[in-house]
Design a protein around this motif. Structure first.
Motif, short mmCIF file in Angstrom:
data_model
loop_
_atom_site.label_atom_id
_atom_site.label_comp_id
_atom_site.label_asym_id
_atom_site.label_seq_id
_atom_site.Cartn_x
_atom_site.Cartn_y
_atom_site.Cartn_z
N ARG A 1 0.83 -1.21 0.00
CA ARG A 1 0.00 0.00 0.00
C ARG A 1 0.86 1.26 0.00
NH1 ARG A 1 -5.42 -0.13 1.47
NH2 ARG A 1 -5.14 1.84 2.56
N CYS A 2 1.95 1.18 0.72
CA CYS A 2 2.88 2.32 0.81
C CYS A 2 3.42 2.67 -0.57
CB CYS A 2 3.99 1.95 1.79
SG CYS A 2 5.46 2.95 1.68
N LEU A 3 3.59 1.66 -1.41
CA LEU A 3 4.17 1.89 -2.74
C LEU A 3 3.23 2.61 -3.70
CD1 LEU A 3 6.12 -1.47 -3.19
CD2 LEU A 3 7.09 0.78 -2.73
N GLN A 4 2.03 2.90 -3.24
CA GLN A 4 1.15 3.77 -4.04
C GLN A 4 1.66 5.21 -4.02
OE1 GLN A 4 -3.01 3.31 -3.11
NE2 GLN A 4 -2.92 1.09 -3.14
N GLN A 5 2.51 5.52 -3.02
CA GLN A 5 3.06 6.87 -2.88
C GLN A 5 4.44 6.95 -3.53
OE1 GLN A 5 0.91 8.91 -1.57
NE2 GLN A 5 -0.41 7.18 -1.03
N LYS A 6 4.66 8.03 -4.27
CA LYS A 6 5.96 8.22 -4.93
C LYS A 6 7.11 8.21 -3.93
CE LYS A 6 8.36 11.11 -8.29
NZ LYS A 6 9.65 11.18 -7.61
N LYS A 7 6.91 8.90 -2.82
CA LYS A 7 7.95 9.00 -1.81
C LYS A 7 8.42 7.61 -1.37
CE LYS A 7 8.65 10.85 2.72
NZ LYS A 7 7.98 11.18 3.98
N CYS A 8 7.47 6.75 -1.16
CA CYS A 8 7.78 5.38 -0.73
C CYS A 8 8.47 4.60 -1.85
CB CYS A 8 6.49 4.71 -0.28
SG CYS A 8 6.71 3.03 0.33
N ARG A 9 8.00 4.79 -3.08
CA ARG A 9 8.64 4.10 -4.22
C ARG A 9 10.09 4.54 -4.37
NH1 ARG A 9 3.55 5.39 -6.63
NH2 ARG A 9 4.41 7.10 -7.84
N ASP A 10 10.31 5.85 -4.20
CA ASP A 10 11.67 6.38 -4.35
C ASP A 10 12.58 5.86 -3.23
OD1 ASP A 10 10.93 7.70 -6.59
OD2 ASP A 10 10.78 9.69 -5.66
N GLU A 11 12.04 5.82 -2.03
CA GLU A 11 12.84 5.42 -0.89
C GLU A 11 13.29 3.96 -1.02
OE1 GLU A 11 12.10 5.04 3.90
OE2 GLU A 11 10.89 6.47 2.75
N HIS A 12 12.37 3.10 -1.48
CA HIS A 12 12.68 1.68 -1.50
C HIS A 12 13.08 1.17 -2.88
CE1 HIS A 12 11.27 1.17 2.60
NE2 HIS A 12 10.22 1.93 2.29
N ASP A 13 12.99 2.04 -3.88
CA ASP A 13 13.37 1.65 -5.24
C ASP A 13 12.48 0.52 -5.77
OD1 ASP A 13 15.18 3.18 -6.54
OD2 ASP A 13 16.65 1.56 -6.74
N LYS B 1 12.79 4.43 -28.20
CA LYS B 1 13.44 3.75 -27.09
C LYS B 1 13.53 4.57 -25.83
CE LYS B 1 15.92 0.26 -29.59
NZ LYS B 1 14.81 0.27 -30.57
N LYS B 2 13.32 5.89 -25.96
CA LYS B 2 13.59 6.73 -24.79
C LYS B 2 12.63 7.91 -24.72
CE LYS B 2 17.52 9.08 -22.64
NZ LYS B 2 18.97 9.28 -22.72
N ILE B 3 12.19 8.21 -23.50
CA ILE B 3 11.36 9.39 -23.24
C ILE B 3 12.04 10.20 -22.16
CG2 ILE B 3 9.09 10.21 -22.46
CD1 ILE B 3 7.89 7.56 -23.36
N ILE B 4 12.28 11.49 -22.44
CA ILE B 4 12.80 12.34 -21.37
C ILE B 4 11.66 13.22 -20.87
CG2 ILE B 4 15.27 12.35 -21.93
CD1 ILE B 4 14.75 14.99 -23.41
N CYS B 5 11.61 13.40 -19.55
CA CYS B 5 10.49 14.11 -18.93
C CYS B 5 11.00 15.22 -18.03
CB CYS B 5 9.69 13.15 -18.05
SG CYS B 5 9.09 11.70 -18.90
N SER B 6 10.24 16.31 -18.00
CA SER B 6 10.50 17.34 -17.00
C SER B 6 10.26 16.71 -15.63
CB SER B 6 9.52 18.50 -17.19
OG SER B 6 8.21 18.09 -16.85
N ARG B 7 10.88 17.28 -14.61
CA ARG B 7 10.74 16.71 -13.27
C ARG B 7 9.32 16.87 -12.75
NH1 ARG B 7 15.73 15.10 -11.89
NH2 ARG B 7 17.47 16.32 -12.69
N THR B 8 8.53 17.70 -13.41
CA THR B 8 7.15 17.92 -13.02
C THR B 8 6.18 16.94 -13.70
OG1 THR B 8 7.08 19.58 -14.75
CG2 THR B 8 7.41 20.37 -12.51
N THR B 9 6.72 16.08 -14.54
CA THR B 9 5.88 15.07 -15.20
C THR B 9 5.55 13.95 -14.22
OG1 THR B 9 6.78 15.59 -17.39
CG2 THR B 9 5.84 13.40 -17.12
N VAL B 10 4.36 13.38 -14.37
CA VAL B 10 3.91 12.32 -13.46
C VAL B 10 4.92 11.17 -13.42
CG1 VAL B 10 2.49 11.32 -15.31
CG2 VAL B 10 1.95 10.76 -12.95
N ASP B 11 5.04 10.55 -12.25
CA ASP B 11 6.02 9.49 -12.03
C ASP B 11 5.70 8.25 -12.86
OD1 ASP B 11 8.10 7.99 -10.90
OD2 ASP B 11 6.82 7.25 -9.27
N VAL B 12 6.71 7.77 -13.57
CA VAL B 12 6.55 6.58 -14.44
C VAL B 12 6.13 5.35 -13.63
CG1 VAL B 12 9.03 6.16 -14.27
CG2 VAL B 12 7.75 5.12 -16.14
N TYR B 13 6.45 5.33 -12.33
CA TYR B 13 6.11 4.16 -11.52
C TYR B 13 4.78 4.29 -10.78
CZ TYR B 13 10.85 2.70 -12.56
OH TYR B 13 11.99 2.31 -13.21
#
Lengths: 242, 242
Positions: free
Chosen positions: B13-25, B127-139
């Motif tokens: 459930r925690c992995l629904q949050q970006k912060k949690c995804r980033d922390e745990h990879d 093969k590649k997409i570059i995104c501004s840091r304000t773009t929604v998280d790919v994960y």
């Protein structure tokens, strides 16, 4: 402005159901931009509006109007992030436009796809979409939302597609994975472009009516394209030289 | 199979949050088809899987596996209609592919659009997409869901687009309403195709880097096209003669 009664709240919520929309011939439009557009172009169809205090449109004159707080509006809304205004609108009859190019949808299920396809038709000037009776309801709130006002300009008709195709004189272009490379086919906006269900594509029953099977060549790893994306790319091909 | 602990439920459930995804990879993949694909092509990245009893994949061997009832799976899921299986997956590093054509996204916000654009890139072999840091998280789970497995094949990178565009030698095609008619422009898949935010398009700051403004001519009443649809039509133009 009047206060919103419990009965009106019930009525709006009831319209989230197709059965209720069909029975009353009404549907719901949400959001400032789209309600403003409905008021501007079709205010005679607006039964009543509900908004939090801060919505204003110069076209709202003479329209029955109710006010409520954000909490109540949220209760009425079918959207996760409700808007400031909701309009209850009478379904519109379109004059049956004779057109030499139209879209046909065979059991498109996702409201987002349906609305996006209507928006696409609206962009390219396609005046009419015919749908199998198993296609999602055009007045589903999520369809209306995704259509971005296209429901005001594009005629959507539900019918039995088989007899329709049996009768038509128009060529039928069908999106099939094994169809002819659309980039190598010269197409003009004359005929019917038939798109199928998200998971299963065009049903067996209808495939035999396709006179021109077409496909978008794949170069990478994806298994398929989303039906609204494929519709966009194919429509673009039909209109690029028109 | 083991029973699913409360801790594991919390972790998913925690992995629904970006912060949690980033922390745990880590991130979450849902659904039989996509989990099967992950198991088949990247099982070494799978931390563990959770399913109701009736999921089976021949590639699941050696993967940590938990069983639970539908109710519990529903609690873990971020989707309205949860699937039979959920995989917790370690983020994958892509080898930095040198490519002469890529997509750039400036603040695309809607997860459905982002996933659909990834699926499109995957279809056309971008093969590649570059995104501004304000773009929604790919994960984001909804991005993963809409990507239909494209996250396994398309590299998505977040960066400051301004310095990126300052450095690049590639032509920059930008989708602008007032751009040149794409049907009258001969384009090859060489360069960067820049797409903007759903409401505001490409930000002022980045517009000056556009060497080739392009647009899809409008024929009907719609005000705009959805960004994923516009991306589809433009990509189709880049690849139709390639």
């Amino acid at each position: 402005m009047n206060a919103l009664s419990q009965n009106k709240i019930k009525q709006i919520r009831c319209l989230q159901q197709k059965k209720c929309r069909d029975e009353h011939d009404l549907f719901v439009v949400e959001g400032e931009k789209m309600v403003a557009e409905v008021l501007m172009t079709a205010s005679e169809h607006v039964e009543f509006c509900v908004s939090t205090a801060d919505f204003y449109s110069e076209y709202a004159k003479g329209v029955e109007w109710y006010q409520c707080d954000e909490e109540t509006l949220k209760r009425c809304s079918s959207l996760k992030t409700p808007n400031k205004v909701i309009a209850v609108v009478r379904k519109m009859a379109f004059p049956d436009t004779r057109t030499s190019f139209l879209l046909a949808l065979d059991e498109v299920q996702d409201p987002g796809n349906m609305g996006t396809i209507m928006r696409l038709a609206d962009w390219f000037g396609v005046k009419k979409i015919i749908c199998s009776r198993t296609t999602v309801d055009v007045y589903n709130p999520k369809v209306i939302q995704a259509s971005m006002g296209a429901f005001l300009r594009v005629q959507v008709e539900y019918t039995d597609l088989k007899p329709y195709f049996q009768k038509t004189q128009l060529p039928v272009f069908g999106a099939l994975l094994e169809g002819e490379n659309i980039y190598k086919t010269t197409v003009q906006p004359e005929g019917i472009l038939l798109m199928g269900n998200e998971g299963n594509g065009i049903s067996e029953e209808l495939r035999s009516f396709i006179s021109h099977p077409v496909s978008i060549p794949k170069r990478g790893g994806a298994e398929s394209l989303n039906v609204s994306i494929a519709t966009g790319i194919l429509l673009s091909e039909f209109f690029r030289n028109a």
